[in-house]
Design a protein around this motif. Structure first.
Motif, PDB file in Angstrom:
ATOM      1  N   LYS A  70       0.853  -1.201   0.000  1.00 21.39           N
ATOM      2  CA  LYS A  70       0.000   0.000   0.000  1.00 21.39           C
ATOM      3  C   LYS A  70       0.884   1.245   0.000  1.00 21.39           C
ATOM      4  CE  LYS A  70      -3.570  -2.482   2.411  1.00 21.39           C
ATOM      5  NZ  LYS A  70      -4.062  -2.858   3.702  1.00 21.39           N
ATOM      6  N   LYS A  71       1.923   1.226   0.839  1.00 20.39           N
ATOM      7  CA  LYS A  71       2.845   2.371   0.880  1.00 20.39           C
ATOM      8  C   LYS A  71       3.629   2.471  -0.434  1.00 20.39           C
ATOM      9  CE  LYS A  71       3.490   2.702   5.848  1.00 20.39           C
ATOM     10  NZ  LYS A  71       4.285   2.063   6.888  1.00 20.39           N
ATOM     11  N   ALA A  72       3.884   1.317  -1.047  1.00 24.08           N
ATOM     12  CA  ALA A  72       4.641   1.318  -2.308  1.00 24.08           C
ATOM     13  C   ALA A  72       3.937   2.161  -3.363  1.00 24.08           C
ATOM     14  CB  ALA A  72       4.799  -0.112  -2.817  1.00 24.08           C
ATOM     15  N   LEU A  73       2.605   2.237  -3.267  1.00 25.93           N
ATOM     16  CA  LEU A  73       1.834   2.958  -4.281  1.00 25.93           C
ATOM     17  C   LEU A  73       1.674   4.440  -3.947  1.00 25.93           C
ATOM     18  CD1 LEU A  73      -0.833   0.176  -4.919  1.00 25.93           C
ATOM     19  CD2 LEU A  73       1.045   0.818  -6.429  1.00 25.93           C
ATOM     20  N   GLU A  74       2.182   4.845  -2.778  1.00 24.48           N
ATOM     21  CA  GLU A  74       2.103   6.270  -2.416  1.00 24.48           C
ATOM     22  C   GLU A  74       3.158   7.045  -3.202  1.00 24.48           C
ATOM     23  OE1 GLU A  74       2.429   6.293   1.845  1.00 24.48           O
ATOM     24  OE2 GLU A  74       0.446   5.358   2.077  1.00 24.48           O
ATOM     25  N   PRO A  75       2.878   8.320  -3.496  1.00 21.86           N
ATOM     26  CA  PRO A  75       3.770   9.068  -4.394  1.00 21.86           C
ATOM     27  C   PRO A  75       5.204   9.235  -3.879  1.00 21.86           C
ATOM     28  CG  PRO A  75       1.830  10.389  -3.765  1.00 21.86           C
ATOM     29  CD  PRO A  75       1.676   9.066  -3.109  1.00 21.86           C
TER      30      PRO A  75
END
Ligand code: CDP
Length: 785
Positions: free
Chosen positions: A144-149
């Motif tokens: 989920k964090k991987a997809l944060e900008p």
């Protein structure tokens, strides 16, 4: 009853006979030939230096000390492979993956440097002497964090961690239905990362003959033909100069579809050094670096009327793919066949959205005893249905019976676009309920609850989707998903049949022979089945996702029928009759009305070579590349009863009834074996198995000391039964079965545990349901003793 008593007399053993597996003799006496059993003259050994970091830049590699170790022949780095154009290779899903890194490592356990030595001891000594200077980088662990900008980027060749975004269904209609519904239930589920934990780790032997220019690879692969094509495209070696042989394989379960760096480096080294190269993973290397399964973060919602009628389904998933998108899916399905998630229910509208993320973990996303993400789908819908039943105060069995697709509605088109070929879900559930004594168990549960005892009953009525093709919908790297069978009858009536599939313990040598025996009346013991050699077997897509029976089994039937057509013509010639007047029964041809004057199939086979009719070619053989018109849709109804110890949180599976329907059965003993094995894997998933990572990307679960798999001691006793709903389009009415119980059982286990705890306010516990997790919940609820 003793096994012997269930066996038919020696001779013809067609469909439905409980014959013991032909291959068992060699396995039981230790005479199987696995890759590591093969020793070639002049062979050398390959071992890898692996990354201790999940994410780090490689500053320097010093191999000097290692080079001086006696017996070390060569040391290969990513830089060298880059010059040969082999530092990266394509994955089955159109991504690319590192063979050996040149710039940075992207998961703990990744192959970094390869050592080739005269023996494996020298190779490992050298591995320990190679110094790699790393600069650690911030690892990306949470998808989920991987997809944060602001997330660090996993891949050196990409500028985002987004793998894909994929959707299916009608979003607007689903939203409208959710707004109009009386009740909406929702839940987050994490289907944990798993390793298939086969008995034999992956490995290969590469042998290059400089005179013929032929590269031969003995390899633990479930899909030898596709791997050969990929190898040819990558190395530019002509495909007919590559031979891949899958010898006996000690379990695959999807984990051996993938192309691993070890295969490529071994082949490269064999060509470079002119000596055969053997590479075999150790167990802990295998657990740390080979393809994972599952790792789906799911948010599911179900909309219904007050009376329990299910109206709509909405699911959002974030899938963790590790560092490379190497899932073993058909090309057009980024999230596999997850869209079978409407399950056994007649649901008006559904919408599914899956977003894939790169993280600093090994790649994979393999179909672990599962037809491409069907396990995740079945788990989601079956958990949601149970939650809905509890929220409505309805019996979970009654709720299911109310919402099943009615048997008369087949073929049935689901809201997400699949056409189910056949099914009778109420029959399977009612049979399971009767067998387990469902209503008595509910009474017992009520009584026990009054006394404060924790007992739960969990149901799962799953639907499977197996047998890919059809070829217009399914392909692997552009190759259509058909399957092949070549049957050749020799003059003496003995048969050799070859297939594009490759069993890893499923018993194809027996069941394929039974199919041929059924149609041609030739005894099973006279039929030899061969798979797994790309030089001799017809091209096929391989064995995984329970596709062998629906595809290769069908191809065997069609080839056998082609042979029968020709054999009838030859019999007519021998019997001096018209072909239309020939009757074939139990291996004998005769003229209608004259059963005593006959020619056997063996006599006809001889005549095919010695006395064929003037207008017919000699020989008796056929080959078929079968393109299935649809998938097959096996299903089942599982009921599990658990008792929970309030002192320890230990869940005891008291009973487990599994009613399966895989259409017509070829070999009931093999089918039961498949179901028991898959149930045991589902049990491991539910209660024991998980690969986890800490915030630095260190693996937990990288050996059997931490990754617990069930032994005979923990495994419950399985109570099996069947219903039979033949597939209308399969030539034998059969459907696949190998993975059904891995797909169907986790929801039954988890539903049972939650059913025991719901009255305490427990809505969900993520798998694996270790005792400490239950105990923690019991303590929070103030009921732990
Ligand atoms: O592709 P894979 O062999 O793993 O799966 P499958 O097609 O489900 O078959 C597993 C084993 O069960 C094979 O030996 C099949 O021939 C056997 N089987 C059977 O006897 N009857 C069926 N209806 C389905 C499978």
């Amino acid at each position: 009853m003793a096994v012997e008593e269930t066996l038919p007399p020696v001779g013809v053993h067609g469909m439905g006979h409980k014959i013991r597996r032909k291959e068992d003799m060699r396995f039981l006496v230790g005479k199987g030939t696995y890759v590591d059993d093969i020793k070639l003259p002049n062979m050398v050994y390959l071992a890898f230096v692996r990354s201790p970091y999940a994410h780090a830049r490689i500053k320097k590699i010093n191999v000097e000390k290692a080079k001086s170790i006696p017996g070390v022949i060569d040391i290969i780095t990513g830089e060298e492979l880059e010059k040969a154009g082999l530092a990266w290779i394509p994955t089955l899903m159109g991504d690319k993956m590192m063979v050996l890194p040149t710039e940075k490592v992207v998961f703990q356990g990744q192959e970094v440097v390869a050592v080739i030595a005269e023996d494996k001891y020298a190779a490992w000594d050298a591995v320990n002497q190679i110094e790699v200077d790393y600069e650690p980088l911030e690892p990306v662990i949470d998808p989920k964090k991987a997809l944060e900008p602001n997330s660090p980027i996993v891949r050196p060749d990409k500028n985002s961690n987004l793998v894909f975004r994929w959707e299916a269904g009608n979003k607007e209609l689903t939203e409208k239905i959710f707004k109009e519904a009386d009740i909406v239930v929702s839940q987050d589920f994490y289907y944990q990362r798993l390793h298939v934990a086969y008995m034999e780790p992956v490995g290969c032997i590469a042998h290059y003959d400089p005179v013929s220019g032929k590269l031969t690879l003995w390899m633990t692969t479930q899909a030898p033909h596709v791997v050969r094509t990929v190898f040819s495209l990558v190395t530019k070696i002509p495909e007919n100069k590559i031979r891949i042989i899958s010898p006996d394989i000690g379990g695959g379960f999807g984990g051996k579809v993938y192309v691993y760096p070890g295969y490529v480096v071994a082949a490269y080294a064999a060509i470079k050094l002119g000596r055969p190269v053997k590479w075999i993973n150790t167990r802990s290397e295998d657990m740390k670096s080979t393809a994972f399964a599952r790792d789906f973060h799911i948010h599911g919602e179900l909309a219904a009327k007050k009376d329990g009628t299910i109206l709509g389904l909405r699911i959002k998933v974030i899938s963790d793919h590790g560092a490379f998108y190497g899932d073993a899916n058909p090309s057009k399905f980024p999230a596999g066949l997850f869209s079978i998630c409407t399950g056994a229910y007649d649901i008006k509208a559904a919408y599914v959205e899956v977003t894939g993320a790169y993280t600093n973990k090994p790649a994979g996303g393999i179909a672990y005893r599962c037809s491409f993400r069907v396990t995740e789908a079945a788990y989601t819908i079956e958990r949601l249905v149970d939650i809905l039943a509890h929220e409505l105060g309805m019996d979970p069995a009654e709720l299911r019976l109310k919402n099943f697709i009615p048997p008369e509605k087949f073929p049935y088109k689901s809201a997400l676009g699949w056409t189910y070929d056949s099914g009778n879900y109420p029959a399977a559930l009612k049979k399971a309920m009767e067998k387990i004594g469902y209503y008595e168990l509910r009474k017992e549960q009520e009584e026990k609850r009054k006394r404060g005892e924790l007992m739960g009953i969990g149901i799962s009525t799953f639907v499977e989707i197996v047998g890919a093709g059809p070829a217009d919908l399914f392909d692997i790297v552009g190759i259509k998903m058909f399957e092949s069978a070549e049957i050749r009858i020799h003059p003496t009536g003995k048969v050799i049949a070859r297939f594009g599939t490759r069993a890893q313990g499923q018993g194809h040598e027996t069941t394929y022979a039974q199919i041929i025996s059924e149609i041609l009346g030739i005894p099973v013991e006279d039929i030899i089945i061969e798979e797994g050699d790309t030089d001799t077997c017809p091209y096929g897509l391989g064995t995984y996702a329970s596709r062998s029976t629906p595809t290769a089994g069908a191809a065997a039937a069609v080839s056998a029928r082609k042979i029968l057509d020709k054999a009838k013509k030859i019999a007519a010639h021998l019997l001096e009759a018209r072909e239309e007047d020939i009757v074939f029964e139990k291996g004998k041809f005769y003229v209608k009305g004259y059963p005593d004057k006959y020619k056997t199939i063996q006599e006809v086979a001889l005549a095919a070579y010695t006395n064929p009719p003037p207008n017919i070619e000699a020989g008796l053989e056929a080959v078929t590349y079968y393109n299935p018109p649809n998938m097959t849709f096996p299903f089942g109804a599982y009921i599990c009863v658990v008792d929970i110890d309030k002192g320890t949180g230990q869940v005891k599976v008291r009973r487990f009834v599994a009613v399966d329907d895989c259409g017509n059965i070829i070999n009931p003993v093999i089918v039961d074996g498949q179901i028991m094995g898959a149930l045991t894997m589902g049990f491991g998933t539910s209660f024991m198995e998980e690969i986890r990572y800490d915030e630095n990307g260190n693996i937990f679960g990288g050996s059997f000391a931490e990754y617990l798999i069930p032994t005979a001691v923990e495994t419950p006793k399985w109570e099996l039964d069947k219903t039979v709903t033949p597939s209308p389009h399969h030539p034998l009415g059969a459907k696949g079965v190998g993975e059904s119980a891995t797909v169907g059982s986790p929801a039954a286990f988890v539903n049972a545990v939650v059913d025991a705890l719901w009255h305490l306010g427990v809505k969900h516990i993520d798998m694996p349901i270790w005792p400490w997790k239950v105990w923690k919940v019991l303590r929070e609820k103030g009921v732990a003793s």
